[in-house]
Design an enzyme around this catalytic site. Structure first.
Site, PDB file in Angstrom:
ATOM      1  N   ALA A  27       0.796  -1.237   0.000  1.00  0.00           N
ATOM      2  CA  ALA A  27       0.000   0.000   0.000  1.00  0.00           C
ATOM      3  C   ALA A  27       0.828   1.287   0.000  1.00  0.00           C
ATOM      4  O   ALA A  27       0.294   2.352  -0.320  1.00  0.00           O
ATOM      5  CB  ALA A  27      -0.931   0.005   1.208  1.00  0.00           C
ATOM      6  N   LYS A 157       1.505  -8.085 -12.215  1.00  0.00           N
ATOM      7  CA  LYS A 157       2.522  -8.686 -13.067  1.00  0.00           C
ATOM      8  C   LYS A 157       3.905  -8.259 -12.565  1.00  0.00           C
ATOM      9  O   LYS A 157       3.979  -7.296 -11.820  1.00  0.00           O
ATOM     10  CB  LYS A 157       2.322  -8.280 -14.524  1.00  0.00           C
ATOM     11  CG  LYS A 157       2.264  -6.767 -14.770  1.00  0.00           C
ATOM     12  CD  LYS A 157       3.491  -6.182 -15.346  1.00  0.00           C
ATOM     13  CE  LYS A 157       4.164  -5.177 -14.473  1.00  0.00           C
ATOM     14  NZ  LYS A 157       5.119  -4.327 -15.103  1.00  0.00           N
ATOM     15  N   ASP A 244       9.343  -6.956 -17.459  1.00  0.00           N
ATOM     16  CA  ASP A 244       8.518  -5.835 -16.988  1.00  0.00           C
ATOM     17  C   ASP A 244       7.460  -5.457 -18.032  1.00  0.00           C
ATOM     18  O   ASP A 244       6.322  -5.142 -17.690  1.00  0.00           O
ATOM     19  CB  ASP A 244       9.436  -4.632 -16.704  1.00  0.00           C
ATOM     20  CG  ASP A 244       8.687  -3.452 -16.085  1.00  0.00           C
ATOM     21  OD1 ASP A 244       7.706  -3.697 -15.364  1.00  0.00           O
ATOM     22  OD2 ASP A 244       9.080  -2.292 -16.324  1.00  0.00           O
ATOM     23  N   HIS A 249       2.767  -6.688 -20.973  1.00  0.00           N
ATOM     24  CA  HIS A 249       1.945  -5.746 -21.728  1.00  0.00           C
ATOM     25  C   HIS A 249       2.002  -5.919 -23.251  1.00  0.00           C
ATOM     26  O   HIS A 249       0.983  -5.930 -23.924  1.00  0.00           O
ATOM     27  CB  HIS A 249       2.366  -4.307 -21.424  1.00  0.00           C
ATOM     28  CG  HIS A 249       2.415  -3.991 -19.959  1.00  0.00           C
ATOM     29  ND1 HIS A 249       1.488  -4.447 -19.072  1.00  0.00           N
ATOM     30  CD2 HIS A 249       3.271  -3.233 -19.235  1.00  0.00           C
ATOM     31  CE1 HIS A 249       1.765  -3.984 -17.857  1.00  0.00           C
ATOM     32  NE2 HIS A 249       2.848  -3.246 -17.930  1.00  0.00           N
TER      33      HIS A 249
HETATM   34  C1  BG6 Z   1       4.486  -0.785 -15.768  1.00  0.00           C
HETATM   35  C2  BG6 Z   1       5.962  -1.007 -15.756  1.00  0.00           C
HETATM   36  O1  BG6 Z   1       3.796  -2.004 -15.734  1.00  0.00           O
HETATM   37  O2  BG6 Z   1       4.122  -0.083 -16.951  1.00  0.00           O
HETATM   38  C3  BG6 Z   1       6.687   0.317 -15.822  1.00  0.00           C
HETATM   39  O3  BG6 Z   1       6.338  -1.706 -14.558  1.00  0.00           O
HETATM   40  C4  BG6 Z   1       6.208   1.116 -17.010  1.00  0.00           C
HETATM   41  O4  BG6 Z   1       8.097   0.094 -15.890  1.00  0.00           O
HETATM   42  C5  BG6 Z   1       4.683   1.204 -17.017  1.00  0.00           C
HETATM   43  O5  BG6 Z   1       6.759   2.422 -16.909  1.00  0.00           O
HETATM   44  C6  BG6 Z   1       4.156   1.863 -18.265  1.00  0.00           C
HETATM   45  O6  BG6 Z   1       2.761   2.017 -18.134  1.00  0.00           O
HETATM   46  P1  BG6 Z   1       1.980   3.272 -18.733  1.00  0.00           P
HETATM   47  O7  BG6 Z   1       0.549   3.011 -18.407  1.00  0.00           O
HETATM   48  O8  BG6 Z   1       2.543   4.475 -18.098  1.00  0.00           O
HETATM   49  O9  BG6 Z   1       2.267   3.197 -20.197  1.00  0.00           O
END
Ligand code: BG6
Length: 489
Positions: A27, A157, A244, A249
């Site tokens: 948190a 993740k 990461d 993603h």
């Molecule tokens: C996160 C990663 O999941 O996504 C980060 O851990 C990254 O390293 C981020 O900066 C990017 O997300 P967004 O929504 O800002 O594009």
């Protein structure tokens, strides 16, 4: 209220959640401060989750007041909307904190107290904003605290660090939770423009017929970041850009781009089609991967002077199925790069050009293409060659553009975490990842994880190591854009 507004209200009402106690693990961490607390604040002042109490917990030994202060500072710093002080006061009263060191009993007591303060059929949502190696201990704590019944659990993740650890983690989860209670989050799937890919592909007659290897030459999913470590060395050093961002993603976005039309825009049907894409992916070939590390990374606090962690990665992925065989997907992401962008670019096959006179400029600016911008201010652009006015036949690259920000719906956008927390509270798995999908992605990644190419240095503010150009040749990276997005006049 206009008839349209009344219809919108009635529609939104369908998503209003039951009363909830949210238990937020991690948190006081970076994600909680940047996204989760501001998101929960926004949801709880909206009509969507009116009866929510939050119990924060982490390794820090602080009390309710200190937690409220951290939350307030975080929301003021990171919320994308104005914060009304009265709204804040109401929200703050619903925040409690219990140190994780207090053990299962203290946690159970804090949750019970918050449950009592709510009326009706109260549900629990556990948000595990903790690194993979801490997840097992949290699962055990929830079990011991008897906080499993009537609960759902959001797992952050990366989910495991390879096939073996992900399989183990899934098995451990299933000892305590039923799969229907588990929500493996990938916030890119909660981004409004990512969901718009599905609407764009499947709600229109124009593009789906050409969405295949006969018409598409290659696809780029390019997510460079300007950000550096932002104090997250402890997370980033053992993780790196591939785990990461890519195995999480970028591969999830690839599935939205590549999947077959699902039988319904619903959880089971979408997961089935995404998992088919993952099953058809070829195993990554380390020779088609560029790993980079920005110069200066090894001097950052918390980073080993000999670190081999990649802060940049570019690779070629292939999907060996009837729709996509022979169409390369080029993926790139990294820290400390020249620009922060999140684009998907689809390059169409080039037409015959010999009919055009010499020096007409046909093809001079790469193939015609479609671009999705995944920024919160979602955009879509279709670039094509058109005639330059005047005598003869000279061609310019022109574009049709759509920007969500220019519509009167811009204020309705839910930030990715808000959308996904809301969906989890409503038990909707549609935008979450599955155990099967994640395990397959680790399998696809195994050759790279077992035999990673050496990291190559790159300058802060560049586009990555030079080898990225060989990787994509004879094509070229779309970024940096030759022309900027048109601003509204
Ligand atoms: C996160 C990663 O999941 O996504 C980060 O851990 C990254 O390293 C981020 O900066 C990017 O997300 P967004 O929504 O800002 O594009």
């Amino acid at each position: 209220m206009t008839e349209h507004a009344a219809q919108d209200h009635a529609y939104a009402d369908k998503f209003r959640t039951a009363p909830h106690v949210i238990v937020l693990f991690g948190a006081t961490g970076d994600l909680a401060r940047r996204k989760l607390l501001p998101g929960m604040f926004h949801l709880s002042i909206s009509n969507l989750t009116p009866d929510v109490r939050i119990v924060g917990t982490s390794l820090e030994d602080i009390d309710d007041e200190a937690f409220r202060a951290i939350a307030k500072k975080a929301c003021h710093e990171f919320s994308t909307r104005e914060i009304d002080p009265e709204d804040w006061d109401r929200f703050e009263k619903n925040l409690r904190y219990v140190p994780q060191g207090g053990g299962p009993k203290a946690l159970a007591a804090a949750v019970a107290e918050q449950e009592k303060a709510l009326e009706g059929d109260v549900r629990l949502l556990h948000y595990l904003s903790v690194p993979p190696k801490a997840a097992m201990a949290v699962l055990q704590m929830l079990d011991e605290a008897k906080l499993v019944k009537r609960s759902r659990i959001i797992m952050e993740k990366p989910f495991g660090t390879d096939l073996e650890s992900a399989t183990k983690l899934n098995a451990a989860i299933h000892q305590t939770f039923d799969e229907s209670q588990v929500f493996r989050i990938d916030h890119f799937l909660g981004k409004e423009p990512a969901q718009n890919i599905l609407a764009f592909r499947f709600a229109n007659g124009l593009f789906e017929p050409i969405w295949n290897r006969n018409f598409i030459d290659h696809i780029q999913i390019d997510v460079p970041e300007k950000l550096s470590l932002e104090g997250r060395a402890a997370f980033y050093e053992p993780t790196g850009a591939f785990k990461d961002m890519v195995v999480t993603h970028l591969f999830q976005i690839l599935a939205f781009m590549a999947m077959e039309p699902p039988t319904a825009l619903a959880s089971g049907a979408i997961s089935e089609e995404k998992n088919k894409v993952f099953r058809s992916m070829r195993l990554l070939d380390p020779r088609e991967v560029v790993r980079g590390q920005y110069r200066g990374y090894r001097d950052a606090p918390g980073v080993s002077p000999e670190s081999d962690t990649e802060t940049f990665i570019a690779l070629k992925a292939e999907i060996d199925n009837w729709r996509w065989a022979g169409v390369p997907f080029y993926l790139r992401t990294g820290k400390c790069l020249a620009e922060g962008q999140r684009i998907i670019s689809i390059a169409f096959r080039e037409p015959p050009k010999s009919m055009f006179p010499a020096n007409s400029g046909v093809g001079a600016h790469g193939p015609d293409h479609l671009t999705f911008d995944l920024a919160d201010a979602s955009k879509v652009s279709l670039s094509f060659y058109g005639k330059r006015p005047g005598p003869g036949m000279r061609l310019d690259k022109l574009s049709l553009q759509f920007a969500l920000q220019e519509t009167d719906r811009a204020g309705d956008v839910l930030e990715a975490y808000e959308r996904l927390i809301l969906d989890a509270m409503n038990g909707d798995h549609t935008l979450f990842t599955t155990a099967e999908g994640i395990e397959r992605l680790w399998e696809v990644s195994a050759p790279l994880l077992n035999d990673p190419p050496p990291v190559k240095g790159y300058d802060v503010g560049s586009w990555g190591p030079n080898a990225i150009h060989q990787l994509i040749a004879p094509h070229a990276w779309r970024l940096p854009f030759e022309r900027v997005w048109r601003a509204k006049k």
